[in-house]
Design an enzyme around this catalytic site. Structure first.
Site, PDB file in Angstrom:
ATOM      1  N   ASN A 223      -2.895  -0.103   4.672  1.00 16.05           N
ATOM      2  CA  ASN A 223      -1.974   0.081   3.548  1.00 16.05           C
ATOM      3  C   ASN A 223      -2.413  -0.841   2.405  1.00 16.05           C
ATOM      4  OD1 ASN A 223       0.245  -0.396   1.758  1.00 16.05           O
ATOM      5  ND2 ASN A 223       1.621   0.519   3.254  1.00 16.05           N
TER       6      ASN A 223
ATOM      7  N   HIS B  38      -0.170  -3.644  -1.519  1.00 14.89           N
ATOM      8  CA  HIS B  38      -0.011  -4.989  -2.097  1.00 14.89           C
ATOM      9  C   HIS B  38      -1.236  -5.489  -2.852  1.00 14.89           C
ATOM     10  CE1 HIS B  38       4.025  -5.000  -0.833  1.00 14.89           C
ATOM     11  NE2 HIS B  38       3.662  -4.664   0.404  1.00 14.89           N
TER      12      HIS B  38
ATOM     13  N   HIS C 127       2.208   3.858  -0.560  1.00 11.34           N
ATOM     14  CA  HIS C 127       3.622   4.187  -0.716  1.00 11.34           C
ATOM     15  C   HIS C 127       3.914   4.217  -2.220  1.00 11.34           C
ATOM     16  CE1 HIS C 127       8.056   2.920   0.410  1.00 11.34           C
ATOM     17  NE2 HIS C 127       8.007   4.005  -0.346  1.00 11.34           N
TER      18      HIS C 127
ATOM     19  N   ARG D  35       6.364   4.195  -4.581  1.00  7.56           N
ATOM     20  CA  ARG D  35       7.809   3.957  -4.667  1.00  7.56           C
ATOM     21  C   ARG D  35       8.389   4.531  -5.958  1.00  7.56           C
ATOM     22  NH1 ARG D  35      10.873   0.368  -1.805  1.00  7.56           N
ATOM     23  NH2 ARG D  35       9.854  -0.669  -0.063  1.00  7.56           N
TER      24      ARG D  35
ATOM     25  N   ARG E 288       6.719  -0.117  -8.193  1.00 11.47           N
ATOM     26  CA  ARG E 288       6.482  -1.566  -8.196  1.00 11.47           C
ATOM     27  C   ARG E 288       5.049  -1.921  -7.818  1.00 11.47           C
ATOM     28  NH1 ARG E 288      10.208  -3.599  -3.165  1.00 11.47           N
ATOM     29  NH2 ARG E 288      11.772  -2.341  -4.235  1.00 11.47           N
TER      30      ARG E 288
ATOM     31  N   GLU F  68       3.050   7.800   1.791  1.00 13.72           N
ATOM     32  CA  GLU F  68       4.446   7.464   2.124  1.00 13.72           C
ATOM     33  C   GLU F  68       5.319   7.764   0.915  1.00 13.72           C
ATOM     34  OE1 GLU F  68       3.981   3.854   5.333  1.00 13.72           O
ATOM     35  OE2 GLU F  68       4.244   3.321   3.229  1.00 13.72           O
TER      36      GLU F  68
ATOM     37  N   THR G 286      10.723  -2.141   3.018  1.00  7.35           N
ATOM     38  CA  THR G 286      11.432  -1.077   3.749  1.00  7.35           C
ATOM     39  C   THR G 286      12.229  -1.684   4.896  1.00  7.35           C
ATOM     40  OG1 THR G 286       9.566   0.333   3.215  1.00  7.35           O
ATOM     41  CG2 THR G 286      11.136   1.182   4.820  1.00  7.35           C
TER      42      THR G 286
ATOM     43  N   GLU H 237       6.567   7.460  12.926  1.00  5.28           N
ATOM     44  CA  GLU H 237       6.017   6.102  12.839  1.00  5.28           C
ATOM     45  C   GLU H 237       7.169   5.154  13.158  1.00  5.28           C
ATOM     46  OE1 GLU H 237       3.498   5.001   9.529  1.00  5.28           O
ATOM     47  OE2 GLU H 237       4.198   2.908   9.632  1.00  5.28           O
TER      48      GLU H 237
ATOM     49  N   HIS I 229       4.630  -1.889  10.193  1.00  4.60           N
ATOM     50  CA  HIS I 229       5.461  -2.708   9.302  1.00  4.60           C
ATOM     51  C   HIS I 229       5.546  -4.143   9.836  1.00  4.60           C
ATOM     52  CE1 HIS I 229       7.957  -2.940   5.695  1.00  4.60           C
ATOM     53  NE2 HIS I 229       8.443  -4.010   6.291  1.00  4.60           N
TER      54      HIS I 229
HETATM   55  C1  LIG Z   1       7.107   2.162   4.706  1.00  2.00           C
HETATM   56  C2  LIG Z   1       6.406   0.888   4.846  1.00  2.00           C
HETATM   57  O1  LIG Z   1       6.606   0.196   5.799  1.00  2.00           O
HETATM   58  C3  LIG Z   1       5.428   0.442   3.819  1.00  2.00           C
HETATM   59  O2  LIG Z   1       5.173   1.377   2.861  1.00  2.00           O
HETATM   60  C4  LIG Z   1       5.961  -0.707   3.130  1.00  2.00           C
HETATM   61  O3  LIG Z   1       7.221  -0.324   2.667  1.00  2.00           O
HETATM   62  C5  LIG Z   1       5.069  -1.111   1.962  1.00  2.00           C
HETATM   63  O4  LIG Z   1       5.449  -2.295   1.448  1.00  2.00           O
HETATM   64  P1  LIG Z   1       6.766  -2.539   0.553  1.00  2.00           P
HETATM   65  O5  LIG Z   1       7.941  -2.218   1.405  1.00  2.00           O
HETATM   66  O6  LIG Z   1       6.696  -3.990   0.246  1.00  2.00           O
HETATM   67  O7  LIG Z   1       6.702  -1.661  -0.649  1.00  2.00           O
HETATM   68  N1  LIG Z   2       4.240   1.852   7.262  1.00  2.00           N
HETATM   69  C1  LIG Z   2       3.925   0.489   7.396  1.00  2.00           C
HETATM   70  C2  LIG Z   2       2.832   0.127   6.493  1.00  2.00           C
HETATM   71  O1  LIG Z   2       2.213   0.991   5.903  1.00  2.00           O
HETATM   72  C3  LIG Z   2       2.400  -1.273   6.333  1.00  2.00           C
HETATM   73  O2  LIG Z   2       3.464  -2.175   6.285  1.00  2.00           O
HETATM   74  P1  LIG Z   2       3.132  -3.741   6.032  1.00  2.00           P
HETATM   75  O3  LIG Z   2       1.998  -4.127   6.974  1.00  2.00           O
HETATM   76  O4  LIG Z   2       2.706  -3.870   4.602  1.00  2.00           O
HETATM   77  O5  LIG Z   2       4.411  -4.431   6.369  1.00  2.00           O
END
Ligand SMILES: CC(=O)[C@@H](O)[C@H](O)COP(=O)(O)O
Ligand SMILES: NCC(=O)COP(=O)(O)O
Length: 247
Positions: A12, A15, A48, A50, A54, A75, A106, A156, A196
């Site tokens: 992912n 960030h 993701h 959003r 953000r 996502e 999330t 998931e 997550h």
């Molecule tokens: C759904 C999930 O777990 C990830 O997409 C996570 O939400 C990404 O990080 P943020 O929640 O900080 O946007």
């Molecule tokens: N769905 C969870 C994800 O994509 C990554 O979550 P995180 O490791 O950033 O908390």
């Protein structure tokens, strides 16, 4: 039902975009991070988009769609805006997630059981564009059964409670909850992913649960990349996961 110990790593990159958005610069580019992640062994890239934008922006998703060698796991919240965007970009994988503007991250799983007809329509619509739809849910039998009923091929499991647990007892309980969810999901014939809050010190126990198809990990990878570089951060995580998943 699969109980294979082959486990995939979805990276992912949200960030990376968080850092860029903090200053409104052009760097760091999540697209570059995605390509580096693929070179380092990522099996897929998760983003993701959003509602409040953000971190990831439409531009990122559109570019990724063109350049990824692996596959995108998109996502999204269950909104008309996101449904229309997904239909436009046609990602290989779509994960429906709960979303509120105020949350730091999330916070829980999607309440599939509480809104079956709405989620069912979304799954049907997104399946028509050829996406494998997964539902980001808590490891709860009621939600897993509802996910099966609405026609999603995959779930998931939200590992945030496990990641946030502080005492050894709570950690063990939350890990067991995830493991039970994996078994129950597999017994329903679902593909079971998890993610997550996973990081270098808590991932192995989850990766050792048999039958998980993919772990999605982001925040910890981006944080570690500050010190070792993105490719090394991904390669280290992949090695930990594969070692833990060995029979
Ligand atoms: C759904 C999930 O777990 C990830 O997409 C996570 O939400 C990404 O990080 P943020 O929640 O900080 O946007
Ligand atoms: N769905 C969870 C994800 O994509 C990554 O979550 P995180 O490791 O950033 O908390």
């Amino acid at each position: 039902m699969s109980t294979s110990n082959r486990i995939l790593l979805g990276v992912n990159i949200d960030h990376v975009a968080t850092l860029r958005q903090a200053r409104g610069t052009r760097y760091p580019d999540p697209v570059k991070a995605a390509l580096d992640a693929e070179e380092a062994g990522a099996d897929g890239i998760t983003v993701h988009l959003r509602e409040d934008r953000r971190h990831i922006q439409e531009r990122d998703v559109l570019l990724l769609k063109d350049v990824l060698q692996t596959r995108m796991n998109f996502e999204m919240g269950v909104t008309e805006e996101m449904m229309a965007f997904a239909e436009r970009i046609r990602p290989a994988h779509i994960c429906l997630v709960p979303e509120t503007r105020q949350e730091l991250t999330t916070e829980g799983g999607l309440d599939v059981a509480g809104q079956e007809s709405r989620i069912s329509l979304a799954v049907e619509r997104l399946s028509k564009i050829g996406a494998e739809v997964s539902l980001f849910i808590d490891a709860d039998e009621r939600q897993i059964e509802a996910s099966k009923r609405v026609g999603a091929p995959a779930i998931e499991l939200h590992t945030g409670r496990y990641a946030d647990a502080e005492t050894p007892t709570d950690v063990a309980d939350e890990l067991q909850r995830v493991a039970d969810g994996v078994s129950f999901g597999l017994a329903q014939g679902l593909i079971v992913n998890a993610g997550h809050g996973l990081h270098y010190h808590n991932v192995e126990a989850v990766a050792a649960i048999r039958g998980i198809n993919e772990l999605n990990i982001g925040h910890a990878l981006v944080a570690h990349a500050l010190f070792v570089g993105f490719k090394s951060a991904v390669a280290e995580m992949k090695a930990l996961i594969l070692a833990a998943a060995k029979p």
